[in-house]
Write a protein that holds these residues in place. Sequence first.
Motif, mmCIF file in Angstrom:
data_model
loop_
_atom_site.group_PDB
_atom_site.id
_atom_site.type_symbol
_atom_site.label_atom_id
_atom_site.label_comp_id
_atom_site.label_asym_id
_atom_site.label_seq_id
_atom_site.Cartn_x
_atom_site.Cartn_y
_atom_site.Cartn_z
ATOM 1 N N GLU A 1 5.525 8.113 2.864
ATOM 2 C CA GLU A 1 5.614 9.730 3.011
ATOM 3 C C GLU A 1 5.230 10.168 4.296
ATOM 4 O OE1 GLU A 1 4.206 11.689 -0.772
ATOM 5 O OE2 GLU A 1 3.366 9.559 -0.969
ATOM 6 N N VAL A 2 5.734 11.146 4.822
ATOM 7 C CA VAL A 2 5.453 11.892 6.169
ATOM 8 C C VAL A 2 5.302 13.290 5.756
ATOM 9 C CG1 VAL A 2 6.177 12.167 8.458
ATOM 10 C CG2 VAL A 2 7.229 10.185 7.076
ATOM 11 N N ASP A 3 4.219 13.660 6.548
ATOM 12 C CA ASP A 3 3.679 15.446 6.703
ATOM 13 C C ASP A 3 3.278 15.300 8.055
ATOM 14 O OD1 ASP A 3 3.733 17.794 5.843
ATOM 15 O OD2 ASP A 3 2.284 17.155 4.046
ATOM 16 N N PHE A 4 2.974 16.662 8.300
ATOM 17 C CA PHE A 4 2.327 16.974 9.517
ATOM 18 C C PHE A 4 1.245 18.106 9.460
ATOM 19 C CE2 PHE A 4 6.764 15.594 10.456
ATOM 20 C CZ PHE A 4 6.407 14.597 11.623
ATOM 21 N N VAL A 5 0.371 17.896 10.293
ATOM 22 C CA VAL A 5 -0.782 18.750 10.925
ATOM 23 C C VAL A 5 -0.319 19.489 12.119
ATOM 24 C CG1 VAL A 5 -2.515 18.134 9.436
ATOM 25 C CG2 VAL A 5 -2.427 17.346 11.618
ATOM 26 N N ARG A 6 -0.776 20.697 12.474
ATOM 27 C CA ARG A 6 -0.768 21.378 13.951
ATOM 28 C C ARG A 6 -2.267 21.596 13.960
ATOM 29 N NH1 ARG A 6 3.196 25.304 16.960
ATOM 30 N NH2 ARG A 6 2.011 24.971 18.869
ATOM 31 N N ILE A 7 -2.543 21.011 15.216
ATOM 32 C CA ILE A 7 -3.910 21.212 15.759
ATOM 33 C C ILE A 7 -3.812 22.101 17.172
ATOM 34 C CG2 ILE A 7 -5.857 20.295 16.542
ATOM 35 C CD1 ILE A 7 -5.865 18.257 14.260
ATOM 36 N N ALA A 8 -4.486 23.290 17.040
ATOM 37 C CA ALA A 8 -4.623 23.812 18.417
ATOM 38 C C ALA A 8 -6.096 23.702 19.067
ATOM 39 C CB ALA A 8 -4.342 25.358 18.344
ATOM 40 N N ILE B 1 -1.568 19.883 6.002
ATOM 41 C CA ILE B 1 -0.501 18.828 5.250
ATOM 42 C C ILE B 1 -0.059 19.835 3.980
ATOM 43 C CG2 ILE B 1 -0.965 16.640 6.028
ATOM 44 C CD1 ILE B 1 -2.937 16.171 3.739
ATOM 45 N N GLU B 2 0.963 19.358 3.644
ATOM 46 C CA GLU B 2 1.525 20.271 2.083
ATOM 47 C C GLU B 2 1.617 19.306 1.131
ATOM 48 O OE1 GLU B 2 4.372 23.166 3.431
ATOM 49 O OE2 GLU B 2 3.420 23.164 5.446
ATOM 50 N N LEU B 3 1.370 17.957 1.286
ATOM 51 C CA LEU B 3 1.966 17.045 0.276
ATOM 52 C C LEU B 3 0.515 16.226 -0.236
ATOM 53 C CD1 LEU B 3 4.992 15.146 1.769
ATOM 54 C CD2 LEU B 3 5.003 16.869 0.308
ATOM 55 N N ASP B 4 0.291 15.766 -1.447
ATOM 56 C CA ASP B 4 -0.722 15.410 -2.016
ATOM 57 C C ASP B 4 -0.728 13.707 -1.392
ATOM 58 O OD1 ASP B 4 -2.693 14.636 -3.640
ATOM 59 O OD2 ASP B 4 -1.827 14.377 -5.269
ATOM 60 N N VAL B 5 -2.059 13.745 -0.963
ATOM 61 C CA VAL B 5 -2.582 12.432 -0.274
ATOM 62 C C VAL B 5 -3.441 11.578 -1.016
ATOM 63 C CG1 VAL B 5 -2.084 12.908 2.015
ATOM 64 C CG2 VAL B 5 -4.415 13.402 1.340
ATOM 65 N N ARG C 1 0.811 -1.183 -0.013
ATOM 66 C CA ARG C 1 0.029 -0.211 -0.001
ATOM 67 C C ARG C 1 0.872 1.191 -0.089
ATOM 68 N NH1 ARG C 1 -4.723 -1.374 4.341
ATOM 69 N NH2 ARG C 1 -5.719 0.232 3.254
ATOM 70 N N ARG C 2 0.323 2.360 -0.222
ATOM 71 C CA ARG C 2 1.196 3.522 -0.264
ATOM 72 C C ARG C 2 1.035 4.224 0.865
ATOM 73 N NH1 ARG C 2 -0.693 6.553 -5.605
ATOM 74 N NH2 ARG C 2 1.257 7.549 -5.445
ATOM 75 N N MET C 3 1.740 4.207 1.818
ATOM 76 C CA MET C 3 1.362 4.831 3.293
ATOM 77 C C MET C 3 2.166 6.072 3.543
ATOM 78 S SD MET C 3 3.113 3.047 6.912
ATOM 79 C CE MET C 3 2.202 3.115 8.149
ATOM 80 N N PHE C 4 1.005 6.822 4.043
ATOM 81 C CA PHE C 4 1.214 8.502 3.995
ATOM 82 C C PHE C 4 0.863 8.791 5.599
ATOM 83 C CE2 PHE C 4 0.829 12.628 4.288
ATOM 84 C CZ PHE C 4 1.211 13.164 3.024
ATOM 85 N N VAL C 5 2.156 8.757 6.401
ATOM 86 C CA VAL C 5 1.582 9.159 7.863
ATOM 87 C C VAL C 5 1.675 10.722 7.772
ATOM 88 C CG1 VAL C 5 3.145 9.388 9.955
ATOM 89 C CG2 VAL C 5 3.196 7.214 8.640
ATOM 90 N N VAL C 6 0.521 10.967 8.563
ATOM 91 C CA VAL C 6 0.138 12.412 9.093
ATOM 92 C C VAL C 6 0.415 12.580 10.542
ATOM 93 C CG1 VAL C 6 -1.447 14.251 9.225
ATOM 94 C CG2 VAL C 6 -1.246 12.549 7.123
ATOM 95 N N GLY C 7 1.438 13.166 11.009
ATOM 96 C CA GLY C 7 1.705 13.387 12.428
ATOM 97 C C GLY C 7 1.036 14.456 13.105
ATOM 98 N N VAL C 8 0.764 14.498 14.013
ATOM 99 C CA VAL C 8 -0.019 15.475 14.696
ATOM 100 C C VAL C 8 0.752 16.164 15.740
ATOM 101 C CG1 VAL C 8 -2.306 16.555 15.874
ATOM 102 C CG2 VAL C 8 -2.284 14.141 14.314
ATOM 103 N N LEU C 9 1.073 17.667 15.437
ATOM 104 C CA LEU C 9 1.759 18.465 16.229
ATOM 105 C C LEU C 9 1.065 19.268 17.085
ATOM 106 C CD1 LEU C 9 4.289 20.178 13.397
ATOM 107 C CD2 LEU C 9 4.814 18.314 14.785
ATOM 108 N N ASN C 10 1.698 19.362 18.171
ATOM 109 C CA ASN C 10 3.032 19.115 18.834
ATOM 110 C C ASN C 10 3.355 17.631 19.373
ATOM 111 O OD1 ASN C 10 3.805 21.521 17.839
ATOM 112 N ND2 ASN C 10 3.811 22.613 19.940
ATOM 113 N N GLY C 11 2.177 17.271 19.878
ATOM 114 C CA GLY C 11 2.319 16.234 20.967
ATOM 115 C C GLY C 11 3.117 14.796 20.146
#
Length: 173
Positions: free
Chosen positions: A58-65, A83-87, A31-41
């Motif tokens: 592929e790895v990208d991040f979001v930040r949620i307040a 995220i800034e990459l295409d998912v 599969r085409r794994m795309f990790v979205v890490g949630v900042l900051n925690g």
Amino acid sequence: MRDMEEIISSSDISDRVKELGKVLTRAYANRRMFVVGVLNGAFIFTADLVRQIKVPIEVDFVRIASYGSESTSSGNINLTKDIELDVSGKDILIVEDIVDTGQTLYYLKKHLVKRNPASIRVCSFIDKKERREVDVQVDYVGFEISEGFVVGYGLDYAEQYRHYPAVYHLKSV
Ligand code: IMP
Ligand code: MG
């Protein structure tokens, strides 16, 4: 220093992260794994977890307040970094530090679905079911805890303690 008690040691964390890596490597074969890490925690958990996964990622991040008090999330959620990459067509794995009420995760899933991924699953370092308000599925869980406020391994109280290598129960919060 506040009154703290270690509840998950750093060696238990590293053993569990290795196990999760194996499970995810199997689950995402072909599969085409795309990790979205949630900042900051989730910055530490994401960094450790991806190094245990043996499929292309592929790895990208979001930040949620989420504006609430220091120990509760209010449900008033704001995406401050997207995220800034295409998912589109990819298999998203959201990597979270802790799921508590579930509000943050519910919001994030709804947001990411709009980008047309092939699938969205969730891996949370900690699942804390005590205060769950919305029914949101957590597919892979590092540790379940029943109650209390915890810090360390990315988790904070008022932005402190994220760098602690183990997880501590913070008393009197
Ligand atoms: P939810 O929206 O209530 O599920 O909250 C998720 C967010 O609240 C997490 O990503 C954490 O930032 C924060 N949070 C909830 N419980 C704890 C805790 O025990 N320690 C540290 N942060 C927590
Ligand atoms: Mg937090």
